[in-house]
Design a protein around this motif. Structure first.
Motif, PDB file in Angstrom:
ATOM      1  N   GLN A  25      -4.311  25.206  98.848  1.00 40.02           N
ATOM      2  CA  GLN A  25      -4.478  26.967  98.312  1.00 40.02           C
ATOM      3  C   GLN A  25      -4.402  27.701 100.240  1.00 40.02           C
ATOM      4  O   GLN A  25      -4.717  29.331 100.064  1.00 40.02           O
ATOM      5  N   PHE A  26      -5.232  26.761 101.323  1.00 35.14           N
ATOM      6  CA  PHE A  26      -4.798  27.181 102.337  1.00 35.14           C
ATOM      7  C   PHE A  26      -4.296  28.705 102.848  1.00 35.14           C
ATOM      8  O   PHE A  26      -2.511  27.562 102.418  1.00 35.14           O
ATOM      9  N   LYS A  27      -4.524  29.582 103.085  1.00 41.17           N
ATOM     10  CA  LYS A  27      -3.761  30.171 103.670  1.00 41.17           C
ATOM     11  C   LYS A  27      -3.865  30.718 104.949  1.00 41.17           C
ATOM     12  O   LYS A  27      -4.766  31.337 105.701  1.00 41.17           O
ATOM     13  N   GLY A  28      -2.978  30.199 105.841  1.00 36.84           N
ATOM     14  CA  GLY A  28      -3.030  30.795 107.276  1.00 36.84           C
ATOM     15  C   GLY A  28      -1.734  32.052 107.411  1.00 36.84           C
ATOM     16  O   GLY A  28      -2.186  33.279 106.989  1.00 36.84           O
ATOM     17  N   THR A  29      -0.181  31.776 107.909  1.00 35.46           N
ATOM     18  CA  THR A  29       0.419  33.215 107.989  1.00 35.46           C
ATOM     19  C   THR A  29       0.774  33.312 106.870  1.00 35.46           C
ATOM     20  O   THR A  29       0.716  33.935 105.705  1.00 35.46           O
ATOM     21  N   VAL A  30       1.197  31.666 105.737  1.00 37.85           N
ATOM     22  CA  VAL A  30       1.190  31.575 104.786  1.00 37.85           C
ATOM     23  C   VAL A  30       0.238  31.048 104.047  1.00 37.85           C
ATOM     24  O   VAL A  30      -0.046  29.822 104.668  1.00 37.85           O
ATOM     25  N   ARG A  31       0.563  30.961 102.330  1.00 39.02           N
ATOM     26  CA  ARG A  31      -0.073  29.701 102.229  1.00 39.02           C
ATOM     27  C   ARG A  31       0.681  28.587 101.725  1.00 39.02           C
ATOM     28  O   ARG A  31       1.934  28.529 101.398  1.00 39.02           O
ATOM     29  N   LYS A  32       0.134  27.358 101.628  1.00 34.65           N
ATOM     30  CA  LYS A  32       0.583  26.516 101.372  1.00 34.65           C
ATOM     31  C   LYS A  32       1.422  25.731 100.270  1.00 34.65           C
ATOM     32  O   LYS A  32       2.697  25.720  99.843  1.00 34.65           O
ATOM     33  N   LEU A  33       0.998  26.041  99.178  1.00 36.56           N
ATOM     34  CA  LEU A  33       1.555  26.110  98.303  1.00 36.56           C
ATOM     35  C   LEU A  33       3.059  27.219  98.313  1.00 36.56           C
ATOM     36  O   LEU A  33       3.290  26.525  97.239  1.00 36.56           O
ATOM     37  N   ASP A  34       3.104  28.326  99.025  1.00 41.69           N
ATOM     38  CA  ASP A  34       3.762  29.436  98.146  1.00 41.69           C
ATOM     39  C   ASP A  34       5.395  28.694  99.340  1.00 41.69           C
ATOM     40  O   ASP A  34       6.585  28.305  98.928  1.00 41.69           O
ATOM     41  N   VAL A  35       4.539  27.509 100.512  1.00 41.67           N
ATOM     42  CA  VAL A  35       5.246  26.867 101.167  1.00 41.67           C
ATOM     43  C   VAL A  35       6.482  25.608 100.429  1.00 41.67           C
ATOM     44  O   VAL A  35       7.451  25.834 100.392  1.00 41.67           O
ATOM     45  N   ALA A  36       5.104  24.942  99.469  1.00 38.92           N
ATOM     46  CA  ALA A  36       5.570  23.610  99.130  1.00 38.92           C
ATOM     47  C   ALA A  36       6.407  24.630  97.445  1.00 38.92           C
ATOM     48  O   ALA A  36       7.569  23.678  97.566  1.00 38.92           O
ATOM     49  N   LYS A  37       6.845  25.710  97.072  1.00 38.12           N
ATOM     50  CA  LYS A  37       7.262  26.414  96.718  1.00 38.12           C
ATOM     51  C   LYS A  37       8.826  26.265  96.632  1.00 38.12           C
ATOM     52  O   LYS A  37       9.813  25.591  95.454  1.00 38.12           O
TER      53      LYS A  37
ATOM     54  N   ALA B 148       7.804  10.170 108.298  1.00 41.45           N
ATOM     55  CA  ALA B 148       7.580  11.755 107.638  1.00 41.45           C
ATOM     56  C   ALA B 148       7.700  13.438 108.311  1.00 41.45           C
ATOM     57  O   ALA B 148       8.462  12.943 109.460  1.00 41.45           O
ATOM     58  N   ILE B 149       7.795  14.326 107.580  1.00 41.38           N
ATOM     59  CA  ILE B 149       8.150  15.657 108.252  1.00 41.38           C
ATOM     60  C   ILE B 149       7.418  15.950 107.933  1.00 41.38           C
ATOM     61  O   ILE B 149       6.658  16.427 106.827  1.00 41.38           O
ATOM     62  N   TYR B 150       6.963  17.264 109.558  1.00 40.31           N
ATOM     63  CA  TYR B 150       5.424  17.904 109.523  1.00 40.31           C
ATOM     64  C   TYR B 150       5.960  19.474 109.475  1.00 40.31           C
ATOM     65  O   TYR B 150       7.461  20.030 110.609  1.00 40.31           O
ATOM     66  N   LEU B 151       5.341  20.035 108.807  1.00 41.96           N
ATOM     67  CA  LEU B 151       5.795  21.430 108.752  1.00 41.96           C
ATOM     68  C   LEU B 151       4.456  22.411 109.080  1.00 41.96           C
ATOM     69  O   LEU B 151       3.969  22.226 108.175  1.00 41.96           O
ATOM     70  N   SER B 152       4.650  23.369 109.456  1.00 43.68           N
ATOM     71  CA  SER B 152       3.950  24.412 109.822  1.00 43.68           C
ATOM     72  C   SER B 152       4.402  25.910 109.536  1.00 43.68           C
ATOM     73  O   SER B 152       5.269  26.154 110.567  1.00 43.68           O
ATOM     74  N   ASP B 153       3.343  26.802 108.511  1.00 46.51           N
ATOM     75  CA  ASP B 153       3.546  28.146 108.224  1.00 46.51           C
ATOM     76  C   ASP B 153       5.284  28.130 107.867  1.00 46.51           C
ATOM     77  O   ASP B 153       4.963  28.885 106.983  1.00 46.51           O
ATOM     78  N   LYS B 154       6.857  27.935 108.196  1.00 45.18           N
ATOM     79  CA  LYS B 154       7.324  27.717 107.206  1.00 45.18           C
ATOM     80  C   LYS B 154       8.826  27.384 107.419  1.00 45.18           C
ATOM     81  O   LYS B 154       8.501  25.673 107.767  1.00 45.18           O
ATOM     82  N   PHE B 155       9.199  27.216 105.621  1.00 44.86           N
ATOM     83  CA  PHE B 155      10.558  25.697 106.114  1.00 44.86           C
ATOM     84  C   PHE B 155      11.631  26.389 106.798  1.00 44.86           C
ATOM     85  O   PHE B 155      12.380  27.077 106.424  1.00 44.86           O
ATOM     86  N   GLU B 156      12.408  25.564 107.390  1.00 44.15           N
ATOM     87  CA  GLU B 156      13.788  25.429 107.519  1.00 44.15           C
ATOM     88  C   GLU B 156      14.082  24.744 107.125  1.00 44.15           C
ATOM     89  O   GLU B 156      14.585  22.563 107.177  1.00 44.15           O
ATOM     90  N   PRO B 157      15.561  24.749 106.570  1.00 41.25           N
ATOM     91  CA  PRO B 157      16.676  23.617 105.731  1.00 41.25           C
ATOM     92  C   PRO B 157      16.621  22.592 106.463  1.00 41.25           C
ATOM     93  O   PRO B 157      17.158  21.601 106.079  1.00 41.25           O
ATOM     94  N   ASP B 158      17.793  23.130 107.556  1.00 36.72           N
ATOM     95  CA  ASP B 158      18.625  22.565 108.536  1.00 36.72           C
ATOM     96  C   ASP B 158      17.532  21.164 109.110  1.00 36.72           C
ATOM     97  O   ASP B 158      17.673  20.632 109.774  1.00 36.72           O
ATOM     98  N   LEU B 159      16.003  21.667 109.095  1.00 46.66           N
ATOM     99  CA  LEU B 159      14.954  20.604 109.683  1.00 46.66           C
ATOM    100  C   LEU B 159      15.251  19.302 107.978  1.00 46.66           C
ATOM    101  O   LEU B 159      15.322  17.610 108.873  1.00 46.66           O
ATOM    102  N   LEU B 160      15.413  19.242 107.049  1.00 46.28           N
ATOM    103  CA  LEU B 160      15.877  18.583 106.461  1.00 46.28           C
ATOM    104  C   LEU B 160      17.445  17.358 106.312  1.00 46.28           C
ATOM    105  O   LEU B 160      17.629  16.627 106.700  1.00 46.28           O
TER     106      LEU B 160
END
Length: 286
Positions: free
Chosen positions: A88-100, A265-277
């Motif tokens: 539930q931690f939210k900085g720029t965006v909530r972690k769970l929303d990034v997971a979604k 592992a893949i480390y993500l911060s703040d936002k998800f970019e599909p090209d990383l995967l």
């Protein structure tokens, strides 16, 4: 309807699938494909379209030989999503929303590749209401994943990850584990051991505001999402440095553990970019 946050990426499994269903990955089953497996007598594989005249003329037993190829098959794809309180931690965006976003992108990518997809969510137990079994129904996946937006429960742990392996298939699959991994290393190790038949892609969600963008000087409030307790801390540069050092030590410990199982592992911060995967799987297959 495909949600805007579902962004497909390209993946390729580094092993041969033993599925019997036609798909886009190298397989072990004989059938229509491009990977040459060998020659067998026509009586063992009665398909005269694949007759090999050269091998037939060379056969000392004068049996008609046919070419056999490995069929390209499907593979099961899983997204394991941590919905414990720390997500539930939210900085720029909530972690769970990034997971979604990540889970939706995995579901969309699996659909594009013709693979089966399953979503498994957990906190202190596996939450079956926001999980579903392997299937090709991408709309069901999107509808289930969208429910992550409504989760706001605090004071729940992540012990349910120990139940997750029993929800996976018995055949080797590609498993994306989406979490901040704020759990005991022993629990991570026990889970990886239980899922050893599969290939795991740990996706670690850390927000810069958890440790890098803390106040340099002055009072600040911090909430422990696992307990819901709020603490007031007088920050100064040395305290901030301790937080950064603690996260660096945690990262080293996680990487050491993942490397023991031959995972990266893949480390993500703040936002998800599909090209990383996509780049991750390019490096994996090279």
């Amino acid at each position: 309807m495909i949600p805007a946050y579902a962004k497909p990426f390209h993946y390729q499994i580094p092993w041969k699938s033993n599925s019997i269903h036609y798909g886009g990955h190298r397989g072990t089953q004989r059938g229509l494909g491009f990977e040459f497996k060998g020659n067998v007598p026509l009586v063992d594989y009665p398909d005269p379209r694949r007759m090999d005249m050269r091998q037939t003329l060379r056969d000392p037993y004068e049996q008609v030989q046919v070419r056999v190829f490995n069929q390209d098959n499907t593979t099961p794809i899983f997204a394991i999503c941590d919905v414990s309180s720390s997500m539930q931690f939210k900085g720029t965006v909530r972690k769970l929303d990034v997971a979604k976003e990540i889970a939706a992108s995995i579901a969309y990518s699996a659909h594009e590749a013709g693979d089966l997809f399953s979503l498994i969510c957990y906190n202190q137990m596996v939450i079956e209401d926001i999980s579903h079994n392997l299937n090709h129904n991408v709309q069901q996946s999107f509808e289930t994943i969208e429910q992550l937006s409504n989760i706001s429960t605090m004071r729940v742990g992540c012990e349910g990850i120990l139940e997750v392996p029993q929800y996976l298939s018995q055949h080797k699959g590609l498993v994306f584990w989406i979490s901040d991994f704020h759990m005991p290393l022993e629990m991570v190790e026990q889970t990886l051991s239980a899922m050893s038949i599969h290939h795991i892609v740990p996706i670690v969600l850390w927000d810069a505001r958890e440790y890098q963008k803390l106040p340099k000087f002055g009072f600040g409030n911090m909430i422990d999402p696992e307990t819901g307790l709020q603490k007031t801390i007088f920050f100064r540069e040395s305290i901030r440095d301790q937080f950064i050092a603690a996260f660096e030590m945690r990262k080293q410990a996680l990487e050491t553990l993942f490397s023991r199982f031959d995972y990266q592992a893949i480390y993500l911060s703040d936002k998800f970019e599909p090209d990383l995967l996509s780049r991750y799987f390019e490096q994996l297959s090279s």
